[in-house]
Design a protein around this motif. Structure first.
Motif, PDB file in Angstrom:
ATOM      1  N   GLU A   1     -20.376  20.885  20.410  1.00 43.23           N
ATOM      2  CA  GLU A   1     -20.590  22.418  20.938  1.00 43.23           C
ATOM      3  C   GLU A   1     -22.100  22.597  21.022  1.00 43.23           C
ATOM      4  N   ARG A   2     -22.972  22.020  19.999  1.00 42.11           N
ATOM      5  CA  ARG A   2     -24.512  22.328  19.621  1.00 42.11           C
ATOM      6  C   ARG A   2     -25.072  21.454  20.775  1.00 42.11           C
ATOM      7  N   TRP A   3     -24.842  20.309  20.665  1.00 44.69           N
ATOM      8  CA  TRP A   3     -25.578  19.306  21.517  1.00 44.69           C
ATOM      9  C   TRP A   3     -25.187  19.027  22.942  1.00 44.69           C
ATOM     10  N   ASP A   4     -24.001  19.273  23.554  1.00 41.19           N
ATOM     11  CA  ASP A   4     -23.414  19.157  24.714  1.00 41.19           C
ATOM     12  C   ASP A   4     -22.811  20.428  25.243  1.00 41.19           C
ATOM     13  N   PRO A   5     -23.575  21.045  26.190  1.00 48.29           N
ATOM     14  CA  PRO A   5     -23.208  22.479  26.484  1.00 48.29           C
ATOM     15  C   PRO A   5     -22.120  22.525  27.328  1.00 48.29           C
ATOM     16  N   ASP A   6     -21.618  21.284  27.799  1.00 50.14           N
ATOM     17  CA  ASP A   6     -20.414  21.304  28.624  1.00 50.14           C
ATOM     18  C   ASP A   6     -19.079  21.058  27.584  1.00 50.14           C
ATOM     19  N   THR A   7     -19.152  21.002  26.486  1.00 51.45           N
ATOM     20  CA  THR A   7     -18.161  20.722  25.630  1.00 51.45           C
ATOM     21  C   THR A   7     -17.214  22.023  25.382  1.00 51.45           C
ATOM     22  N   PRO A   8     -15.845  22.142  25.885  1.00 52.99           N
ATOM     23  CA  PRO A   8     -15.202  23.187  25.735  1.00 52.99           C
ATOM     24  C   PRO A   8     -15.136  23.658  24.174  1.00 52.99           C
ATOM     25  N   SER A   9     -15.033  24.770  24.090  1.00 56.08           N
ATOM     26  CA  SER A   9     -15.067  25.357  22.478  1.00 56.08           C
ATOM     27  C   SER A   9     -13.770  25.098  21.881  1.00 56.08           C
ATOM     28  N   ASP A  10     -12.499  24.924  22.564  1.00 58.85           N
ATOM     29  CA  ASP A  10     -11.314  24.577  21.971  1.00 58.85           C
ATOM     30  C   ASP A  10     -10.982  23.083  22.225  1.00 58.85           C
ATOM     31  N   LEU A  11     -11.758  22.492  22.344  1.00 52.68           N
ATOM     32  CA  LEU A  11     -11.462  20.788  22.632  1.00 52.68           C
ATOM     33  C   LEU A  11     -11.055  20.338  21.342  1.00 52.68           C
ATOM     34  N   ARG A  12      -9.964  19.821  21.127  1.00 49.65           N
ATOM     35  CA  ARG A  12      -9.332  18.993  20.113  1.00 49.65           C
ATOM     36  C   ARG A  12      -8.409  17.770  20.597  1.00 49.65           C
ATOM     37  N   LEU A  13      -8.512  16.859  19.384  1.00 49.82           N
ATOM     38  CA  LEU A  13      -7.577  15.688  19.893  1.00 49.82           C
ATOM     39  C   LEU A  13      -6.189  16.004  20.046  1.00 49.82           C
ATOM     40  N   SER A  14      -5.406  15.303  20.846  1.00 49.01           N
ATOM     41  CA  SER A  14      -4.001  15.605  21.110  1.00 49.01           C
ATOM     42  C   SER A  14      -3.333  14.585  20.378  1.00 49.01           C
ATOM     43  N   ASP A  15      -1.900  15.204  20.061  1.00 48.60           N
ATOM     44  CA  ASP A  15      -0.800  14.403  19.344  1.00 48.60           C
ATOM     45  C   ASP A  15      -0.488  13.216  20.315  1.00 48.60           C
ATOM     46  N   GLU A  16      -0.284  11.991  19.714  1.00 51.32           N
ATOM     47  CA  GLU A  16      -0.187  10.989  20.677  1.00 51.32           C
ATOM     48  C   GLU A  16       1.147  10.968  21.388  1.00 51.32           C
ATOM     49  N   THR A  17       2.101  11.948  20.702  1.00 48.58           N
ATOM     50  CA  THR A  17       3.423  11.832  21.401  1.00 48.58           C
ATOM     51  C   THR A  17       3.423  12.568  22.445  1.00 48.58           C
ATOM     52  N   THR A  18       2.300  13.546  22.901  1.00 45.58           N
ATOM     53  CA  THR A  18       2.033  14.425  24.024  1.00 45.58           C
ATOM     54  C   THR A  18       1.204  13.606  25.090  1.00 45.58           C
ATOM     55  N   VAL A  19       0.633  12.538  24.621  1.00 45.51           N
ATOM     56  CA  VAL A  19      -0.134  11.669  25.885  1.00 45.51           C
ATOM     57  C   VAL A  19       0.927  10.695  26.643  1.00 45.51           C
ATOM     58  N   THR A  20       0.494  11.170  27.847  1.00 43.33           N
ATOM     59  CA  THR A  20       1.131  10.292  29.005  1.00 43.33           C
ATOM     60  C   THR A  20      -0.058  10.025  30.207  1.00 43.33           C
ATOM     61  N   SER A  21       0.020   8.891  30.583  1.00 40.67           N
ATOM     62  CA  SER A  21      -0.879   8.498  31.807  1.00 40.67           C
ATOM     63  C   SER A  21      -0.058   8.784  32.910  1.00 40.67           C
ATOM     64  N   ASP A  22      -0.873   9.182  34.054  1.00 42.49           N
ATOM     65  CA  ASP A  22      -0.348   9.486  35.209  1.00 42.49           C
ATOM     66  C   ASP A  22      -0.043   8.235  36.236  1.00 42.49           C
ATOM     67  N   THR A  23       1.247   7.900  36.385  1.00 37.33           N
ATOM     68  CA  THR A  23       1.691   6.677  37.149  1.00 37.33           C
ATOM     69  C   THR A  23       1.873   6.896  38.427  1.00 37.33           C
ATOM     70  N   THR A  24       1.651   8.085  39.016  1.00 30.70           N
ATOM     71  CA  THR A  24       1.981   8.545  40.276  1.00 30.70           C
ATOM     72  C   THR A  24       1.626   7.487  41.478  1.00 30.70           C
ATOM     73  N   GLU A  25       0.624   6.965  41.189  1.00 25.38           N
ATOM     74  CA  GLU A  25       0.078   6.097  42.370  1.00 25.38           C
ATOM     75  C   GLU A  25       0.913   4.579  42.158  1.00 25.38           C
ATOM     76  N   LEU A  26       1.445   4.321  41.233  1.00 33.50           N
ATOM     77  CA  LEU A  26       2.350   3.213  41.085  1.00 33.50           C
ATOM     78  C   LEU A  26       3.920   3.482  41.527  1.00 33.50           C
ATOM     79  N   ASP A  27       4.319   4.881  41.323  1.00 32.62           N
ATOM     80  CA  ASP A  27       5.537   5.170  41.599  1.00 32.62           C
ATOM     81  C   ASP A  27       5.657   5.202  43.054  1.00 32.62           C
ATOM     82  N   ALA A  28       4.369   5.441  43.660  1.00 32.77           N
ATOM     83  CA  ALA A  28       4.456   5.990  45.219  1.00 32.77           C
ATOM     84  C   ALA A  28       4.235   4.724  45.965  1.00 32.77           C
ATOM     85  N   SER A  29       4.183   3.247  45.398  1.00 36.52           N
ATOM     86  CA  SER A  29       3.973   2.053  46.041  1.00 36.52           C
ATOM     87  C   SER A  29       5.274   1.538  46.609  1.00 36.52           C
ATOM     88  N   ASP A  30       5.390   1.229  47.839  1.00 37.24           N
ATOM     89  CA  ASP A  30       6.699   0.608  48.241  1.00 37.24           C
ATOM     90  C   ASP A  30       6.755  -0.764  47.923  1.00 37.24           C
TER      91      ASP A  30
END
Length: 260
Positions: free
Chosen positions: A157-186
């Motif tokens: 927050e001090r050295w990178d002004p673009d850092t959100p003030s509420d940024l925190r690491l997520s619990d791994e159980t809540t992390v998922t990748s977006d697979t939309t591109e793969l799902d959409a491929s015929d």
């Protein structure tokens, strides 16, 4: 472009970037049902964090790397494996020779740097019917030296002004990748995801080296980057005895080609 910054210090990237859990590599190989000396296409190998263990398993590998300096280090790391080769170029404009297909097309922690308009179609086009498209994603998640990462937020927050003030690491159980591109491929069948966590303990110097390889850190003005790294180093030395543990969550995302 930000994706070009990794080539600026290939030796640092090779020294600092962690490899992938052996269980992930084994799951990738067995899940793809690769034949002995099966042919693999890897997109964006970096300096071989995934390439080397795949080559060690006896696979034939063609790796396509955008950065010439990164490619040179990868070639050096692959010297014991004559069936692995590295080509330099942007994957968006690269193709296998006519008539050649691979059993596995994989991209590890680099997929987001490839043009979304072509990345899935071009990787899929390289596959033989029944071949596997695989992505490895890396997430920074809560765990390890949790108090350090909470306190390090103040440095950002001090050295990178673009850092959100509420940024925190997520619990791994809540992390998922977006697979939309793969799902959409015929051309691709159902998408599967397996998760592989790992924790790595870093000395102060080693952790700063890892940070120096991240594109968003390298994009900071030099005075801001120095201030950020000095702030983090002081935190590790004064409050954590000179080392911290970081937790990663790697997702192995796969889908098979189902059309000729």
């Amino acid at each position: 472009m930000l994706r070009d910054v990794f080539d600026e210090d290939a030796e640092l990237y090779d020294r600092a970037r962690p490899g992938y859990p052996p269980a992930l590599v084994e799951a990738l190989i067995t899940g793809a049902g690769l034949s002995p000396a099966g042919h693999v296409l890897e997109v964006g190998p970096g300096t071989g964090q995934l390439t080397v263990p795949l080559a060690r398993a006896g696979l034939r590998i063609t790796a396509v790397e955008l950065g010439p300096s990164l490619a040179a280090v990868t070639r050096r790391n692959l010297l014991p494996f004559p069936d692995a080769r590295v080509e330099v170029g942007a994957f968006e404009g690269w193709s296998l020779p006519p008539g050649h297909r691979v059993e596995l097309a994989v991209c590890a922690t680099a997929f987001h740097w490839i043009d979304p308009a072509v990345r899935v179609p071009r990787m899929t086009a390289a596959l033989a019917p029944g071949g596997t498209l695989a992505l490895v994603t890396t997430h920074h998640v809560a765990g390890g030296s949790a108090d350090f990462f909470a306190r390090a937020q103040r440095c950002y927050e001090r050295w990178d002004p673009d850092t959100p003030s509420d940024l925190r690491l997520s619990d791994e159980t809540t992390v998922t990748s977006d697979t939309t591109e793969l799902d959409a491929s015929d051309r691709l069948g159902p998408v599967g995801i397996r998760c592989f966590p790992q924790e790595i303990t870093y000395t102060t110097e080693a952790y700063l080296d890892v940070l120096r390889t991240y594109s968003n850190h390298r994009a900071l003005p030099a005075p801001a980057l120095r201030g950020l790294l000095d702030c983090i180093a002081e935190l590790i030395e004064s409050r954590h005895g000179g080392s911290v543990t970081k937790r990663y969550m790697h997702e192995l995302i796969t889908a098979r080609r189902v059309t000729p």
